[in-house]
Design an enzyme around this catalytic site. Structure first.
Site, short mmCIF file in Angstrom:
data_model
loop_
_atom_site.label_atom_id
_atom_site.label_comp_id
_atom_site.label_asym_id
_atom_site.label_seq_id
_atom_site.Cartn_x
_atom_site.Cartn_y
_atom_site.Cartn_z
CG HIS A 1 -2.01 -1.15 1.25
ND1 HIS A 1 -2.87 -1.15 0.19
CD2 HIS A 1 -2.22 -2.05 1.95
CE1 HIS A 1 -3.76 -2.24 0.25
NE2 HIS A 1 -3.30 -2.59 1.51
CG ASP B 1 -3.14 -8.16 0.06
OD1 ASP B 1 -2.62 -8.85 0.90
OD2 ASP B 1 -4.24 -7.50 0.07
CG HIS C 1 -6.89 -5.41 1.14
ND1 HIS C 1 -6.29 -6.45 1.87
CD2 HIS C 1 -8.16 -5.05 1.56
CE1 HIS C 1 -7.10 -6.76 2.73
NE2 HIS C 1 -8.46 -5.93 2.78
CG ASP D 1 -5.50 -10.34 2.23
OD1 ASP D 1 -5.29 -10.77 1.07
OD2 ASP D 1 -4.99 -9.40 2.54
C1 SP5 Z 1 -1.13 -5.68 3.36
C2 SP5 Z 1 -2.96 -5.78 3.38
O1 SP5 Z 1 -3.56 -6.55 3.70
N1 SP5 Z 1 -3.42 -4.30 4.12
C3 SP5 Z 1 -4.83 -4.23 4.21
C4 SP5 Z 1 -5.37 -3.69 5.36
C5 SP5 Z 1 -6.86 -3.64 5.43
N2 SP5 Z 1 -7.48 -3.30 6.42
C6 SP5 Z 1 -8.74 -3.01 6.65
C7 SP5 Z 1 -9.66 -4.06 6.17
C8 SP5 Z 1 -11.00 -3.46 6.40
C9 SP5 Z 1 -12.07 -4.60 6.34
N3 SP5 Z 1 -13.31 -4.30 6.92
C10 SP5 Z 1 -14.64 -4.84 6.66
C11 SP5 Z 1 -14.50 -6.46 6.59
C12 SP5 Z 1 -15.56 -7.04 5.98
N4 SP5 Z 1 -15.77 -8.52 6.45
ZN ZN Z 2 -4.49 -7.37 1.96
#
Ligand code: SP5
Ligand code: ZN
Length: 350
Positions: free
Chosen positions: A164, A200, A202, A289
């Site tokens: 990120h 990943d 995200h 994830d």
């Molecule tokens: C490296 C990495 O994986 N960073 C990602 C960080 C994201 N964290 C926030 C995730 C928010 C999830 N919120 C709702 C989940 C619904 N089950």
């Molecule tokens: Zn992630």
């Protein structure tokens, strides 16, 4: 295969993260690396520690001010905070619309203001051990990059993760972009083409941003829809690179609640793009994830599909550096990594 792992990451204990205004226990627990390591027992993997590579490879990718802030930020903020406070978060963020028409502001890059200057979210706090851990994670990635070139493949057990972080902005529980720094190194001063495959859940907004104008480094990512998933606002299919880099960025958006078959369909497209790019080396940003039990995603990719994903990646038969990104379902992290690696290695049997 060699896996590089350090112990400095244990100094980084983020405790909490704020999601939608709610303070939750941080997802990136120090125990994550041990959970991963358990899965590697008996898997014919040689563990080794990181070698120090100094600041130069970091500064080839990141702004000097960002590295300096990471190192000095906590110390300068600590005197102003209660002793019980483990982390600093930003209060306000230097949003581009905040100073529209007022000219650039370069004066607010220290202290709490600095968190809002160098960091983009409320997920990512800065603690006393964060800089050491973040710098060691870079060394883990760079050391593994050397083994990848030497042996054909290597695994970097990086924590905190990195994808990120752009040139001058950190967030998403990441502080320095381990994968991008390693990719830059593997490009040998832009003389060798490199591909980054980001698996990943995200979007790796930082890696995308770092290589967005580069024709020699392909960034291809599978991730949750930007409208509804962290990091939001970025990662749309329309983002295809710019200038000379146009066409060297590929965003493949997963459907809601994506299962293994949806994931593997999009992975095929990413793998095709990697093949067309004809790189000399591959960096895999491997997030774990995408599985059902992960608290940060709605995907539900089955373990068997992770093995197939590893196979498809291994079948590229490129010198490959596998860099750990996210993955927060502690009880299954090890088995999931092992499943992915089994596929990857099976595809590379002579
Ligand atoms: C490296 C990495 O994986 N960073 C990602 C960080 C994201 N964290 C926030 C995730 C928010 C999830 N919120 C709702 C989940 C619904 N089950
Ligand atoms: Zn992630």
């Amino acid at each position: 295969m060699v896996a590089v792992v350090g112990s400095g990451h244990l100094d980084h204990d983020p405790v909490v993260e704020v999601q939608g205004g709610v303070a939750l226990p941080a997802f990136d627990q120090p125990e994550r690396i041990n959970a991963v390591l358990e899965g590697l027992i008996g898997a014919d993997i040689r563990l080794t520690g990181p070698e120090s590579h100094g600041d130069e490879p970091i500064l080839a990718v990141h702004a000097a001010g960002l590295l300096e802030f990471l190192r000095e930020g906590w110390g300068s903020l600590a005197p102003h905070r209660p002793p019980s406070s483990p982390l600093v978060f930003g209060d306000t963020f230097a949003h581009e619309r905040l100073r529209v028409g007022l000219g650039p502001d370069a004066r607010s890059a220290d202290g709490v203001a600095g968190m809002g200057w160098w960091c983009f979210d409320t997920i990512t706090g800065l603690g006393p051990g964060t800089p050491r851990a973040a710098c060691e994670a870079v060394d883990v990635a760079l050391t593994a990059a050397g083994f990848a070139e030497q042996d054909g493949a290597a695994l970097a057990l990086t924590r905190p993760p990195g994808h990120h972080v752009s040139r001058d902005l950190f967030g998403g529980g990441c502080y320095l972009n381990n994968a991008a720094i390693a990719a830059e190194r593997l490009s040998h001063e832009r003389t060798r083409r490199v591909a980054v495959l980001d698996l990943d859940f995200h979007h790796g907004n930082g890696t995308q941003s770092i290589f967005y104008e580069r024709p020699d480094v392909l960034y291809a990512s599978l991730h949750g829809a930007p409208e509804t998933n962290f990091p939001f606002h970025v990662g749309f299919a329309e983002e295809r690179g710019t200038g000379a880099g146009e066409g060297a960025n590929l965003n493949l958006v997963l459907p809601d609640a994506a299962d293994g078959s949806a994931f593997l369909r999009l992975l095929d497209q990413a793998i095709d793009a990697v093949r067309r790019h004809a790189p000399r080396a591959l960096v895999v940003s491997l997030g774990l994830d995408v599985v059902a039990e992960d608290p940060s995603s709605d995907a539900r990719v089955e373990r068997d599909a992770l093995t197939v994903a590893g196979q498809a990646t291994g079948a590229l038969r490129l010198p490959t550096l596998i860099v750990l990104e996210g993955g927060y379902a502690m009880s299954r992290l090890g088995a999931d990594l092992r499943a992915w690696l089994e596929g990857f290695r099976a595809a590379r049997q002579p």
